[in-house]
Design a protein around this motif. Sequence first.
Motif, PDB file in Angstrom:
ATOM      1  N   PRO A 170      24.752  23.521  40.775  1.00 34.23           N
ATOM      2  CA  PRO A 170      26.039  23.531  39.796  1.00 34.23           C
ATOM      3  C   PRO A 170      25.419  23.718  38.097  1.00 34.23           C
ATOM      4  CG  PRO A 170      26.271  21.685  41.243  1.00 34.23           C
ATOM      5  CD  PRO A 170      24.880  22.316  41.673  1.00 34.23           C
ATOM      6  N   TRP A 171      26.134  24.230  37.435  1.00 32.11           N
ATOM      7  CA  TRP A 171      25.556  24.275  36.046  1.00 32.11           C
ATOM      8  C   TRP A 171      25.375  23.204  35.351  1.00 32.11           C
ATOM      9  CZ3 TRP A 171      28.121  22.483  31.850  1.00 32.11           C
ATOM     10  CH2 TRP A 171      29.527  22.123  32.105  1.00 32.11           C
ATOM     11  N   PHE A 172      25.926  21.978  35.611  1.00 28.29           N
ATOM     12  CA  PHE A 172      25.851  20.953  34.806  1.00 28.29           C
ATOM     13  C   PHE A 172      24.703  20.112  35.432  1.00 28.29           C
ATOM     14  CE2 PHE A 172      29.086  20.552  38.284  1.00 28.29           C
ATOM     15  CZ  PHE A 172      28.722  19.248  38.906  1.00 28.29           C
ATOM     16  N   VAL A 173      23.870  20.493  36.483  1.00 25.07           N
ATOM     17  CA  VAL A 173      22.930  19.523  36.830  1.00 25.07           C
ATOM     18  C   VAL A 173      21.844  19.532  36.073  1.00 25.07           C
ATOM     19  CG1 VAL A 173      21.365  19.291  38.915  1.00 25.07           C
ATOM     20  CG2 VAL A 173      23.596  19.658  39.135  1.00 25.07           C
ATOM     21  N   VAL A 174      21.201  20.664  35.680  1.00 17.49           N
ATOM     22  CA  VAL A 174      19.879  20.904  34.879  1.00 17.49           C
ATOM     23  C   VAL A 174      19.906  20.227  33.632  1.00 17.49           C
ATOM     24  CG1 VAL A 174      18.217  22.450  34.211  1.00 17.49           C
ATOM     25  CG2 VAL A 174      19.261  22.675  36.391  1.00 17.49           C
ATOM     26  N   ILE A 175      20.880  20.538  32.723  1.00 14.53           N
ATOM     27  CA  ILE A 175      20.934  19.960  31.440  1.00 14.53           C
ATOM     28  C   ILE A 175      20.734  18.493  31.099  1.00 14.53           C
ATOM     29  CG2 ILE A 175      22.400  19.792  29.272  1.00 14.53           C
ATOM     30  CD1 ILE A 175      23.556  22.725  30.066  1.00 14.53           C
ATOM     31  N   PRO A 176      21.611  17.493  32.081  1.00 14.94           N
ATOM     32  CA  PRO A 176      21.303  16.261  31.862  1.00 14.94           C
ATOM     33  C   PRO A 176      19.772  15.933  32.519  1.00 14.94           C
ATOM     34  CG  PRO A 176      23.334  16.525  32.874  1.00 14.94           C
ATOM     35  CD  PRO A 176      22.715  17.948  32.862  1.00 14.94           C
ATOM     36  N   MET A 177      19.570  16.488  33.511  1.00  8.87           N
ATOM     37  CA  MET A 177      17.861  16.239  33.888  1.00  8.87           C
ATOM     38  C   MET A 177      16.847  16.628  32.790  1.00  8.87           C
ATOM     39  SD  MET A 177      16.011  17.811  37.079  1.00  8.87           S
ATOM     40  CE  MET A 177      15.905  19.428  36.382  1.00  8.87           C
ATOM     41  N   VAL A 178      16.940  17.804  32.020  1.00  9.16           N
ATOM     42  CA  VAL A 178      16.254  18.041  30.957  1.00  9.16           C
ATOM     43  C   VAL A 178      16.318  16.853  29.857  1.00  9.16           C
ATOM     44  CG1 VAL A 178      15.577  19.690  29.359  1.00  9.16           C
ATOM     45  CG2 VAL A 178      15.967  20.480  31.747  1.00  9.16           C
ATOM     46  N   ILE A 179      17.500  16.862  29.346  1.00  7.81           N
ATOM     47  CA  ILE A 179      17.602  15.841  28.126  1.00  7.81           C
ATOM     48  C   ILE A 179      17.119  14.529  28.556  1.00  7.81           C
ATOM     49  CG2 ILE A 179      19.454  14.620  26.877  1.00  7.81           C
ATOM     50  CD1 ILE A 179      21.080  17.278  26.933  1.00  7.81           C
ATOM     51  N   GLY A 180      17.483  14.049  29.957  1.00  3.85           N
ATOM     52  CA  GLY A 180      16.918  12.701  30.247  1.00  3.85           C
ATOM     53  C   GLY A 180      15.343  12.729  30.447  1.00  3.85           C
ATOM     54  N   GLY A 181      14.821  13.860  30.795  1.00  2.00           N
ATOM     55  CA  GLY A 181      13.429  13.816  30.869  1.00  2.00           C
ATOM     56  C   GLY A 181      12.685  13.878  29.546  1.00  2.00           C
ATOM     57  N   LEU A 182      13.383  14.370  28.646  1.00  2.00           N
ATOM     58  CA  LEU A 182      12.788  14.477  27.218  1.00  2.00           C
ATOM     59  C   LEU A 182      13.015  13.146  26.585  1.00  2.00           C
ATOM     60  CD1 LEU A 182      13.991  18.186  25.873  1.00  2.00           C
ATOM     61  CD2 LEU A 182      11.841  17.411  26.543  1.00  2.00           C
ATOM     62  N   CYS A 183      13.942  12.397  26.710  1.00  2.00           N
ATOM     63  CA  CYS A 183      14.313  11.092  26.419  1.00  2.00           C
ATOM     64  C   CYS A 183      13.061  10.068  27.282  1.00  2.00           C
ATOM     65  CB  CYS A 183      15.676  10.592  26.425  1.00  2.00           C
ATOM     66  SG  CYS A 183      16.815  11.425  25.721  1.00  2.00           S
ATOM     67  N   LEU A 184      12.794  10.309  28.263  1.00  2.00           N
ATOM     68  CA  LEU A 184      12.013   9.435  29.112  1.00  2.00           C
ATOM     69  C   LEU A 184      10.508   9.919  28.570  1.00  2.00           C
ATOM     70  CD1 LEU A 184      11.261   7.374  31.354  1.00  2.00           C
ATOM     71  CD2 LEU A 184      10.992   9.353  32.771  1.00  2.00           C
ATOM     72  N   ALA A 185      10.275  11.098  28.345  1.00  3.24           N
ATOM     73  CA  ALA A 185       9.003  11.459  27.634  1.00  3.24           C
ATOM     74  C   ALA A 185       8.928  10.801  26.187  1.00  3.24           C
ATOM     75  CB  ALA A 185       8.852  12.968  27.670  1.00  3.24           C
ATOM     76  N   ALA A 186       9.979  10.872  25.390  1.00  6.40           N
ATOM     77  CA  ALA A 186       9.678  10.068  24.106  1.00  6.40           C
ATOM     78  C   ALA A 186       9.433   8.657  24.436  1.00  6.40           C
ATOM     79  CB  ALA A 186      11.003  10.532  23.334  1.00  6.40           C
ATOM     80  N   ALA A 187      10.145   8.053  25.300  1.00  3.12           N
ATOM     81  CA  ALA A 187       9.911   6.649  25.507  1.00  3.12           C
ATOM     82  C   ALA A 187       8.409   6.295  25.999  1.00  3.12           C
ATOM     83  CB  ALA A 187      10.783   6.072  26.376  1.00  3.12           C
ATOM     84  N   VAL A 188       8.081   7.050  26.604  1.00  5.15           N
ATOM     85  CA  VAL A 188       6.566   7.041  27.189  1.00  5.15           C
ATOM     86  C   VAL A 188       5.618   7.305  26.041  1.00  5.15           C
ATOM     87  CG1 VAL A 188       4.733   7.974  28.713  1.00  5.15           C
ATOM     88  CG2 VAL A 188       7.253   7.454  29.679  1.00  5.15           C
ATOM     89  N   ALA A 189       5.725   8.215  25.447  1.00  3.05           N
ATOM     90  CA  ALA A 189       4.589   8.552  24.162  1.00  3.05           C
ATOM     91  C   ALA A 189       4.975   7.542  23.124  1.00  3.05           C
ATOM     92  CB  ALA A 189       5.125   9.852  23.511  1.00  3.05           C
ATOM     93  N   LEU A 190       5.973   6.900  22.919  1.00  2.60           N
ATOM     94  CA  LEU A 190       6.121   5.928  21.878  1.00  2.60           C
ATOM     95  C   LEU A 190       5.209   4.678  22.435  1.00  2.60           C
ATOM     96  CD1 LEU A 190       9.592   6.134  20.417  1.00  2.60           C
ATOM     97  CD2 LEU A 190       7.402   6.653  19.253  1.00  2.60           C
ATOM     98  N   THR A 191       5.528   4.281  23.774  1.00  2.00           N
ATOM     99  CA  THR A 191       4.776   3.181  24.336  1.00  2.00           C
ATOM    100  C   THR A 191       3.366   3.500  24.366  1.00  2.00           C
ATOM    101  OG1 THR A 191       6.618   2.766  25.667  1.00  2.00           O
ATOM    102  CG2 THR A 191       4.814   1.694  26.550  1.00  2.00           C
ATOM    103  N   ALA A 192       2.891   4.685  24.742  1.00  2.00           N
ATOM    104  CA  ALA A 192       1.468   4.872  24.745  1.00  2.00           C
ATOM    105  C   ALA A 192       0.908   4.953  23.408  1.00  2.00           C
ATOM    106  CB  ALA A 192       1.261   6.331  25.185  1.00  2.00           C
ATOM    107  N   ARG A 193       1.696   5.283  22.458  1.00  2.00           N
ATOM    108  CA  ARG A 193       0.948   5.377  21.096  1.00  2.00           C
ATOM    109  C   ARG A 193       0.894   3.805  20.597  1.00  2.00           C
ATOM    110  NH1 ARG A 193       4.004   7.370  15.600  1.00  2.00           N
ATOM    111  NH2 ARG A 193       2.580   7.032  14.242  1.00  2.00           N
ATOM    112  N   GLY A 194       1.976   2.958  20.747  1.00  2.00           N
ATOM    113  CA  GLY A 194       1.900   1.514  20.381  1.00  2.00           C
ATOM    114  C   GLY A 194       0.625   1.010  21.321  1.00  2.00           C
ATOM    115  N   ILE A 195       0.296   1.291  22.386  1.00  2.00           N
ATOM    116  CA  ILE A 195      -0.870   0.701  23.199  1.00  2.00           C
ATOM    117  C   ILE A 195      -1.963   1.137  22.430  1.00  2.00           C
ATOM    118  CG2 ILE A 195      -2.125   0.821  25.342  1.00  2.00           C
ATOM    119  CD1 ILE A 195       0.729   0.678  26.898  1.00  2.00           C
TER     120      ILE A 195
END
Length: 86
Positions: free
Chosen positions: A35-60
């Motif tokens: 379905p068309w609505f599956v990929v967009i939330p997955m990409v946005i969620g992945g980018l948000c998760l990547a940002a959280a991981v990057a900020l955590t790694a930077r803090g460490i």
Amino acid sequence: MLRHEFQPGRLVAGTFLALAGIIYVGDAGDAWETPWFVVIPMVIGGLCLAAAVALTARGIRRRRSPTTPPRAHPAPPVGPGPELKP
């Protein structure tokens, strides 16, 4: 090859974007229907998760980085010093 710093945020972002590409390729090859609505939330969620991981790694990384210890003795002056009168 030059060694580089490991960046887990980019790894997570790349994984989610590659997964989105695989989903689209499977849909285009008639392996499954996506379905068309599956990929967009997955990409946005992945980018948000990547940002959280990057900020955590930077803090460490910032917490573990060695700070410059204060000098015990000041550096000697450069160039001619003050003239002494006899």
